[in-house]
Design a protein around this motif. Structure first.
Motif, PDB file in Angstrom:
ATOM      1  N   SER A 128      -3.347  -0.805  -5.564  1.00 47.69           N
ATOM      2  CA  SER A 128      -3.329   0.487  -5.378  1.00 47.69           C
ATOM      3  C   SER A 128      -3.036   1.223  -4.112  1.00 47.69           C
ATOM      4  N   ALA A 129      -3.418   0.350  -3.114  1.00 45.75           N
ATOM      5  CA  ALA A 129      -3.386   1.079  -1.608  1.00 45.75           C
ATOM      6  C   ALA A 129      -2.163   0.397  -0.863  1.00 45.75           C
ATOM      7  N   ALA A 179      -3.316  -2.449 -10.472  1.00 47.78           N
ATOM      8  CA  ALA A 179      -3.320  -1.099  -9.680  1.00 47.78           C
ATOM      9  C   ALA A 179      -3.726   0.199 -10.496  1.00 47.78           C
ATOM     10  N   GLU A 234      -7.484  -0.205 -10.831  1.00 45.01           N
ATOM     11  CA  GLU A 234      -8.075   0.195  -9.133  1.00 45.01           C
ATOM     12  C   GLU A 234      -8.071   1.818  -8.856  1.00 45.01           C
ATOM     13  N   SER A 235      -7.111   2.433  -9.515  1.00 48.48           N
ATOM     14  CA  SER A 235      -7.068   3.807  -9.452  1.00 48.48           C
ATOM     15  C   SER A 235      -8.036   4.551 -10.502  1.00 48.48           C
TER      16      SER A 235
END
Length: 234
Positions: free
Chosen positions: A28-29, A93, A96-97
């Motif tokens: 996610s980053a 992702a 994770e967000s």
């Protein structure tokens, strides 16, 4: 090509690997391909016995293939790929967000399955339902099928114009395929037979699969190496 490191000895190689930046960002980053490549090559070089290489040795970051390892008497082209389902990577992702519960069932995936919409992935994550169970040696069979799938993609790429072949050519697969516990001795035996049937070694002299615990090596035989971290503090 960009030089990644130069080592005069096995001890020098360990020291140089220890100070490489091999941090891999969460999906996610904005995790990058380069991060995964550096992580993979550093763990490969750390986990293989040092007598596999002669010194001095240089490692260069290239494109097709991804890395070239050069020493006094040999040049090795190393192509990398990550074995991960696209839908699982995108779902990771999203989790994770902040989408869905923090604890969830291991997703069941198939190589080459079509991509799902973001809305469909979010719905699946929120429902968090278990899929069909793995029975018997299903984890080992599915692992072998998935690794072969990604190897086949790279074999096809290596045959395309613009891919440089070297006296020795290796394929490194970074294994992020979702499965329950895998018996790697059994799974590696299955995969070795699949590589033989597919003539994988006609393109890549050696194939490596990098997992969290084992580095599986396929050539004229199968070897399992303990994965060693290149980080100095480890």
């Amino acid at each position: 090509m960009t030089r990644l490191l130069h080592a005069e000895s096995a001890a020098d190689l360990r020291e140089k690997l220890a100070f490489l930046n091999i941090e891999v960002s969460p999906r996610s980053a904005r995790r990058t391909t380069k991060q995964a490549e550096l992580f993979s090559i550093a763990h490969l070089l750390s986990s293989l016995p040092s007598e596999r290489f002669s010194f001095p040795l240089s490692v260069e970051h290239a494109d097709r293939p991804d890395f070239v390892v050069t020493s006094n008497d040999q040049s090795i082209g190393i192509e990398l790929t990550e074995a991960v389902p696209e839908n699982v990577a995108r779902a990771s992702a999203l989790r994770e967000s902040g989408v869905g519960p923090k604890v969830f069932f291991v997703p069941r995936a198939r190589p080459g399955e079509p991509p799902k919409s973001t809305a469909a992935l979010k719905e699946e994550i929120k429902m968090s339902r278990p899929g069909p169970p793995w029975v018997g040696d299903a984890p080992e069979r599915e692992w072998a099928e998935a690794m072969l799938h990604f190897a086949n993609i790279k074999v096809a790429k290596a045959k395309q114009e613009g891919f440089d072949m070297y006296p020795l050519n290796w394929l490194l697969i970074y294994d992020n395929w979702p499965l329950p516990s895998v018996h790697y001795v059994k799974a590696s035996s299955m995969l070795a037979m699949k590589f033989n049937d597919a003539a994988t070694h006609a393109t890549f002299d050696r194939v490596f699969v990098l997992g969290s615990r084992f580095l599986c090596e396929f050539a004229n035989r199968v070897d399992l190496h303990e994965v060693l971290s290149p980080n100095a503090e480890d």
